[in-house]
Enzyme design. Structure first.
Site, PDB file in Angstrom:
ATOM      1  N   ILE A  65      98.054   0.706  54.756  1.00 19.65           N
ATOM      2  CA  ILE A  65      97.256  -0.434  54.511  1.00 19.65           C
ATOM      3  C   ILE A  65      97.987  -1.771  54.382  1.00 19.65           C
ATOM      4  O   ILE A  65      98.856  -1.637  53.449  1.00 19.65           O
ATOM      5  CB  ILE A  65      96.150  -0.156  53.481  1.00 19.65           C
ATOM      6  CG1 ILE A  65      95.510   1.290  53.443  1.00 19.65           C
ATOM      7  CG2 ILE A  65      95.118  -0.906  53.451  1.00 19.65           C
ATOM      8  CD1 ILE A  65      94.790   1.572  52.195  1.00 19.65           C
ATOM      9  N   CYS A  66      97.564  -2.668  55.116  1.00 21.26           N
ATOM     10  CA  CYS A  66      98.194  -3.877  54.976  1.00 21.26           C
ATOM     11  C   CYS A  66      97.040  -5.173  55.084  1.00 21.26           C
ATOM     12  O   CYS A  66      96.061  -4.706  54.766  1.00 21.26           O
ATOM     13  CB  CYS A  66      99.384  -4.211  56.079  1.00 21.26           C
ATOM     14  SG  CYS A  66      98.780  -4.170  57.803  1.00 21.26           S
ATOM     15  N   GLY A  67      97.402  -6.262  55.370  1.00 21.57           N
ATOM     16  CA  GLY A  67      96.501  -7.382  55.170  1.00 21.57           C
ATOM     17  C   GLY A  67      95.385  -7.134  56.410  1.00 21.57           C
ATOM     18  O   GLY A  67      94.151  -7.061  56.409  1.00 21.57           O
ATOM     19  N   ALA A 109      93.523  -4.581  54.394  1.00 19.72           N
ATOM     20  CA  ALA A 109      92.604  -4.824  53.105  1.00 19.72           C
ATOM     21  C   ALA A 109      91.899  -6.371  53.021  1.00 19.72           C
ATOM     22  O   ALA A 109      91.162  -6.586  52.371  1.00 19.72           O
ATOM     23  CB  ALA A 109      93.553  -4.616  52.078  1.00 19.72           C
TER      24      ALA A 109
END
Ligand code: RB5
Length: 151
Positions: A65-67, A109
């Site tokens: 998960i990243c931006g 996210a």
């Protein structure tokens, strides 16, 4: 099934939510917590680290998960034999397994909220590769990957 998870600084809260969710469901989940060992690390090395653990067989499935989910998918796909896709809807999460046989799910996210993310993870967890008409397509992807990595 052994699931591994990690995130960059943009997704620490969502990662916690997903880890808790998986534990509640009784799924064996390992948080690599790369940022805990190397403060300020960027998503490429975090994603690469997880993808290598998929490649070496330590885990069957991974969540990054990243931006946006984009950078994590891009770097995980740089590891030979590892296939990753960004999913922000349930249908894609199912197809990522059923059609594409990808081991790594990535999410952003900054794109989706925790409830949708949990639903996506659930759909992805219970979905398996179906072979059939998808088999020759996946085989072709593997063949082209071999050419690319070993010209
Ligand atoms: C922030 O570093 C952002 O670039 C990252 O989380 C990700 O969205 C990259 O694809």
């Amino acid at each position: 099934m052994k699931v591994v998870i990690d995130c960059d600084d943009a997704a620490l809260e969502l990662k916690k939510v997903i880890v808790r969710h998986l534990e509640t469901k009784g799924v064996e989940v390992t948080d690599l917590d790369y940022l805990g060992q190397k403060k300020g690390a960027y998503y490429p090395e975090i994603g690469y680290n997880l993808a290598c653990r998929i490649k070496d067989g330590s885990f069957e499935r991974g969540i990054l998960i990243c931006g946006t989910g984009l950078g994590m998918a891009m770097i995980a796909n740089k590891v030979e034999g590892v296939y990753a896709g960004v999913c922000h809807d349930v249908f894609s999460a199912e197809r990522l397994r059923k059609s594409n046989n990808a081991q790594v799910l990535t999410m952003g996210a900054r794109v989706i909220g925790p409830e949708l993310a949990k639903t996506i993870v659930d759909a992805w967890l219970v979905s398996e590769f179906q072979g059939g008409g998808s088999q020759p397509k996946v085989d072709q992807m593997h063949e082209l990957e071999r050419k690319s990595f070993h010209p």
